[in-house]
Design a protein around this motif. Structure first.
Motif, mmCIF file in Angstrom:
data_model
loop_
_atom_site.group_PDB
_atom_site.id
_atom_site.type_symbol
_atom_site.label_atom_id
_atom_site.label_comp_id
_atom_site.label_asym_id
_atom_site.label_seq_id
_atom_site.Cartn_x
_atom_site.Cartn_y
_atom_site.Cartn_z
ATOM 1 N N SER A 118 65.364 21.250 41.422
ATOM 2 C CA SER A 118 66.503 20.934 42.698
ATOM 3 C C SER A 118 65.863 20.085 43.749
ATOM 4 O O SER A 118 64.585 20.039 43.532
ATOM 5 C CB SER A 118 67.219 22.168 43.133
ATOM 6 N N PHE A 119 66.466 19.594 44.555
ATOM 7 C CA PHE A 119 65.784 18.842 45.891
ATOM 8 C C PHE A 119 64.820 19.759 46.516
ATOM 9 O O PHE A 119 63.803 19.286 47.074
ATOM 10 C CB PHE A 119 66.929 18.141 46.615
ATOM 11 N N PRO A 120 65.205 20.768 47.135
ATOM 12 C CA PRO A 120 64.396 21.719 47.913
ATOM 13 C C PRO A 120 62.909 21.911 46.989
ATOM 14 O O PRO A 120 61.883 22.105 47.403
ATOM 15 C CB PRO A 120 65.122 22.965 48.047
ATOM 16 N N ARG A 121 63.314 22.290 45.712
ATOM 17 C CA ARG A 121 62.138 22.497 44.617
ATOM 18 C C ARG A 121 61.102 21.248 44.761
ATOM 19 O O ARG A 121 59.869 21.475 44.712
ATOM 20 C CB ARG A 121 62.503 22.999 43.388
ATOM 21 N N ARG A 122 61.698 20.236 44.581
ATOM 22 C CA ARG A 122 61.068 18.816 44.752
ATOM 23 C C ARG A 122 60.058 18.589 45.918
ATOM 24 O O ARG A 122 58.852 18.327 45.898
ATOM 25 C CB ARG A 122 61.895 17.654 44.298
ATOM 26 N N LEU A 123 60.730 19.130 46.941
ATOM 27 C CA LEU A 123 60.284 19.061 48.143
ATOM 28 C C LEU A 123 58.942 20.073 48.348
ATOM 29 O O LEU A 123 58.029 19.492 48.674
ATOM 30 C CB LEU A 123 61.167 19.226 49.320
ATOM 31 N N LEU A 124 59.162 21.080 47.771
ATOM 32 C CA LEU A 124 58.086 22.247 47.903
ATOM 33 C C LEU A 124 56.976 21.823 46.875
ATOM 34 O O LEU A 124 55.740 21.726 47.285
ATOM 35 C CB LEU A 124 58.476 23.445 47.346
ATOM 36 N N GLN A 125 57.257 21.104 45.648
ATOM 37 C CA GLN A 125 56.231 20.656 45.193
ATOM 38 C C GLN A 125 55.423 19.621 45.537
ATOM 39 O O GLN A 125 54.314 19.354 45.555
ATOM 40 C CB GLN A 125 56.858 20.108 43.469
ATOM 41 N N ARG A 126 56.139 18.796 46.419
ATOM 42 C CA ARG A 126 55.357 17.562 47.009
ATOM 43 C C ARG A 126 54.407 18.066 48.098
ATOM 44 O O ARG A 126 53.368 17.567 48.242
ATOM 45 C CB ARG A 126 56.363 16.681 47.475
ATOM 46 N N TRP A 127 54.866 19.091 48.676
ATOM 47 C CA TRP A 127 53.903 19.745 49.944
ATOM 48 C C TRP A 127 52.916 20.263 49.281
ATOM 49 O O TRP A 127 51.790 20.197 49.445
ATOM 50 C CB TRP A 127 54.916 20.712 50.541
ATOM 51 N N LYS A 128 52.865 21.033 47.896
ATOM 52 C CA LYS A 128 51.927 21.790 47.314
ATOM 53 C C LYS A 128 50.951 20.479 46.961
ATOM 54 O O LYS A 128 49.540 21.005 46.947
ATOM 55 C CB LYS A 128 52.371 22.448 46.277
ATOM 56 N N ILE A 129 51.512 19.422 46.348
ATOM 57 C CA ILE A 129 50.561 18.217 45.730
ATOM 58 C C ILE A 129 49.722 17.726 46.929
ATOM 59 O O ILE A 129 48.480 17.539 46.719
ATOM 60 C CB ILE A 129 51.295 17.479 45.097
ATOM 61 N N ARG A 130 50.221 17.628 48.171
ATOM 62 C CA ARG A 130 49.693 16.974 49.244
ATOM 63 C C ARG A 130 48.799 17.946 49.819
ATOM 64 O O ARG A 130 47.551 17.579 50.302
ATOM 65 C CB ARG A 130 50.633 16.721 50.359
ATOM 66 N N LYS A 131 49.073 19.213 49.682
ATOM 67 C CA LYS A 131 47.963 20.146 50.470
ATOM 68 C C LYS A 131 46.832 20.339 49.607
ATOM 69 O O LYS A 131 45.720 20.414 50.203
ATOM 70 C CB LYS A 131 48.751 21.599 50.425
ATOM 71 N N ASN A 132 46.937 20.365 48.092
ATOM 72 C CA ASN A 132 46.039 20.300 47.239
ATOM 73 C C ASN A 132 44.960 19.208 47.422
ATOM 74 O O ASN A 132 43.678 19.092 47.557
ATOM 75 C CB ASN A 132 46.487 20.554 45.849
ATOM 76 N N GLU A 133 45.649 18.008 47.746
ATOM 77 C CA GLU A 133 44.922 16.847 47.840
ATOM 78 C C GLU A 133 43.983 16.684 49.080
ATOM 79 O O GLU A 133 42.909 16.309 49.215
ATOM 80 C CB GLU A 133 45.745 15.442 47.844
ATOM 81 N N ARG A 134 44.709 17.124 50.289
ATOM 82 C CA ARG A 134 43.938 17.189 51.361
ATOM 83 C C ARG A 134 42.857 18.300 51.400
ATOM 84 O O ARG A 134 41.428 17.797 51.834
ATOM 85 C CB ARG A 134 45.007 17.874 52.482
ATOM 86 N N THR A 135 43.110 19.542 51.023
ATOM 87 C CA THR A 135 42.133 20.396 50.802
ATOM 88 C C THR A 135 40.847 19.785 49.963
ATOM 89 O O THR A 135 39.812 20.206 50.303
ATOM 90 C CB THR A 135 42.697 21.759 50.326
ATOM 91 N N GLU A 136 41.098 19.141 49.001
ATOM 92 C CA GLU A 136 40.168 18.769 48.005
ATOM 93 C C GLU A 136 39.361 17.598 48.683
ATOM 94 O O GLU A 136 38.048 17.975 48.723
ATOM 95 C CB GLU A 136 40.810 18.105 46.626
ATOM 96 N N ARG A 137 39.986 16.819 49.437
ATOM 97 C CA ARG A 137 39.198 15.754 50.154
ATOM 98 C C ARG A 137 38.268 16.371 51.178
ATOM 99 O O ARG A 137 36.964 15.998 51.349
ATOM 100 C CB ARG A 137 40.094 14.879 50.973
ATOM 101 N N ASN A 138 38.753 17.569 51.962
ATOM 102 C CA ASN A 138 37.919 18.088 53.043
ATOM 103 C C ASN A 138 36.815 18.709 52.499
ATOM 104 O O ASN A 138 35.764 18.670 52.733
ATOM 105 C CB ASN A 138 38.920 19.070 53.711
ATOM 106 N N ALA A 139 36.962 19.419 51.302
ATOM 107 C CA ALA A 139 35.991 20.258 50.660
ATOM 108 C C ALA A 139 34.960 19.290 49.910
ATOM 109 O O ALA A 139 33.705 19.648 50.318
ATOM 110 C CB ALA A 139 36.510 21.134 49.601
ATOM 111 N N LEU A 140 35.212 18.301 49.366
ATOM 112 C CA LEU A 140 34.377 17.347 49.035
ATOM 113 C C LEU A 140 33.457 16.592 49.976
ATOM 114 O O LEU A 140 32.287 16.294 49.680
ATOM 115 C CB LEU A 140 35.007 16.293 48.100
#
Length: 377
Positions: A118-140
Motif C-alpha cells: 500500500s501507499f503508506p507501506r511504500r512510504l515507510l519502506q522509503r523512509w527506512k531505505i533513506r535512514k539506512n543510507e544516511r546512517t551508513e554514510r555517517n558511519a563510514l
C-alpha cells in the motif's frame, strides 16, 4: 593481553555477514585476548569460551531495523567502558557510529529495493531505505579503516559514497572447509538417496527467498518455463529458502510441479550442495555472494550475475557461466540449455576453482583483518 570489541547483529554460522563475524570472533577467541561481542545472538560455542564476553542487545519486536538504535548505543557504551586499549574495534556498515575499523558487507547506497504494498507501506519502506543510507554514510565517514568483501564493494564505496581508495582494504570471504568440499561418488549417491532424488535427473539449486526481488527468482522461473521439453524431463529446480505455500500451488497449477521442488529452510546446505549438479543465482545486487562461494567450493557449476562480488573469483575459462543481465531470462535459458547438453564439459575447471578457494580459510581472512587493524596503531 589485548581487548577486542566487535559490534554486529548476530555471531552465528548462517548467512554471509553473520558467518563472517562469527569467524572473526572465533579466531580472536582462540588467542589469549579478551573478546567483547555486542549483538543480538551468539553461537553457544563462542559464548562458553572463558575469554569471550557477550553483551546481548534486546531485539525489539524481532526487528533488526527497530533494534538498530539499541545496537548503536550498546556499542558506543562498551567502547567508552573499555577505554583506550590495544586491540581491534570493529563495526559493520552503519550499525554503530564509532571511529573504528568498519567491515562493509552490503552497500545500501548501491541498491534500492523495489517498494511494494500500500501507499503508506511504500512510504515507510522509503523512509527506512533513506535512514539506512544516511546512517551508513555517517558511519563510514568516521571509520579509521574500511574492510570490503569484493572489488565490487570497493568500487561502490568510492563512486557512490566518495570514500578515498587509500582507506579501503579488500579481504575476501572464505567458507567452512569441513562443510563445503567436492563429494566423492559414494557420498553423493548416499545423500541423493536420502533426499529421494532421482538418479536420472540433474538438480539445479536456487538458494534464497523466492519473494525477495534481489535474489532473482522471477528470472529463474521465467527461464525455467522456457526450457525445452527434454530439459524439463531431465532437470529439477530445487528451491531452498523460505517461501509462501501459494507459490508452490501456482507452480503446480502451471504444470511445472514435476520439475520444480520446494524444500524450505535447511541447516544442511553443504551436504545438499555436494549432492547437486548446479546452482543458479541471477541476483540484482550482491556485494559478494557467500552462497555461490560455498557452491563453488563443492565443485558445483554456478550461474551468477557478472556484477556480483563473487564473480571476481571466476577464471576466464568459466566466464560463460556469468550472467550479463540478471533480469534477462532468455540469456539464462540459453546458458542452462548449453550446460544441460554437456554438463561435465568444465568439470576440471570447477574442481580447480574449488581447490583454489578452499586454500584460503576464515582464519586467513581474520588474520589479515587483524593485521590491517594493527597497522593503524
Amino acid at each position: 593481553m589485548n581487548s577486542h570489541l566487535i559490534v554486529t547483529g548476530d555471531f552465528v554460522r548462517t548467512g554471509g555477514m553473520d558467518r563472517a563475524n562469527y569467524a572473526l570472533a572465533d579466531y580472536l577467541s582462540r588467542t589469549d585476548d579478551v573478546v567483547h561481542l555486542i549483538g543480538h545472538r551468539v553461537d553457544p560455542t563462542l559464548e562458553e569460551r572463558p575469554n569471550v564476553e557477550f553483551h546481548r542487545v534486546p531485539k525489539v519486536a524481532g526487528s533488526y531495523f527497530l533494534s538498530a538504535p539499541l545496537l548503536n548505543r550498546y556499542g558506543q557504551d562498551w567502547s567508552r567502558r573499555l577505554g583506550a586499549r590495544e586491540g581491534l574495534t570493529l563495526v559493520n556498515g552503519g550499525n554503530c557510529l564509532l571511529p573504528a575499523v568498519n567491515w562493509v558487507h552490503y552497500v545500501h547506497a548501491a541498491y534500492t529495493p523495489k517498494r511494494r504494498g500500500s501507499f503508506p507501506r511504500r512510504l515507510l519502506q522509503r523512509w527506512k531505505i533513506r535512514k539506512n543510507e544516511r546512517t551508513e554514510r555517517n558511519a563510514l565517514a568516521m571509520s579509521k579503516l574500511i574492510i570490503v568483501n569484493s572489488e565490487r564493494t570497493k568500487t561502490d564505496l568510492i563512486q557512490r559514497l566518495d570514500i578515498p581508495e587509500d582507506r579501503i582494504r579488500l579481504v575476501y570471504y572464505s567458507v567452512d572447509l569441513d562443510a563445503f568440499y567436492p563429494a566423492d561418488v559414494g557420498e553423493r549417491a548416499a545423500t541423493r538417496e536420502e533426499l529421494q532424488w532421482s538418479s536420472d535427473r540433474k538438480y539445479v539449486l536456487f538458494v534464497g527467498s523466492p519473494s525477495d526481488p534481489r535474489k532473482g527468482f522471477e528470472t529463474v522461473l521465467e527461464a525455467w518455463r522456457s526450457l525445452d521439453s527434454k530439459a524439463h524431463d531431465e532437470l529439477t529446480l530445487a528451491v531452498f529458502g523460505r517461501f509462501e505455500p501459494k507459490l508452490e500451488q501456482e507452480i503446480n497449477a502451471a504444470g511445472l510441479g514435476s520439475s520444480i521442488q520446494f524444500y524450505g529452510l535447511r541447516s544442511d546446505l553443504g551436504r545438499i550442495l555436494r549432492a547437486s549438479d548446479a546452482l543458479v543465482s541471477p541476483t540484482r545486487y550482491e556485494a559478494y555472494g557467500l552462497g555461490v562461494h560455498e557452491a563453488l567450493c563443492c565443485g558445483l557449476p554456478a550461474f551468477v550475475s557478472s556484477d556480483a562480488g563473487v564473480a571476481e573469483r571466476y577464471p576466464e575459462s568459466l566466464s560463460e557461466f556469468l550472467l550479463s543481465n540478471p533480469a534477462d531470462a532468455v540469456e539464462l535459458t540459453r546458458k542452462l540449455q548449453q550446460w544441460h547438453a554437456v554438463p561435465e564439459a568444465n568439470r576440471s575447471e570447477w574442481l580447480g576453482l574449488a581447490n583454489t578457494l578452499r586454500s584460503y580459510s576464515w582464519d586467513d581472512a581474520s588474520r589479515i583483518i587483524l593485521e590491517y587493524s594493527q597497522s593503524l596503531c
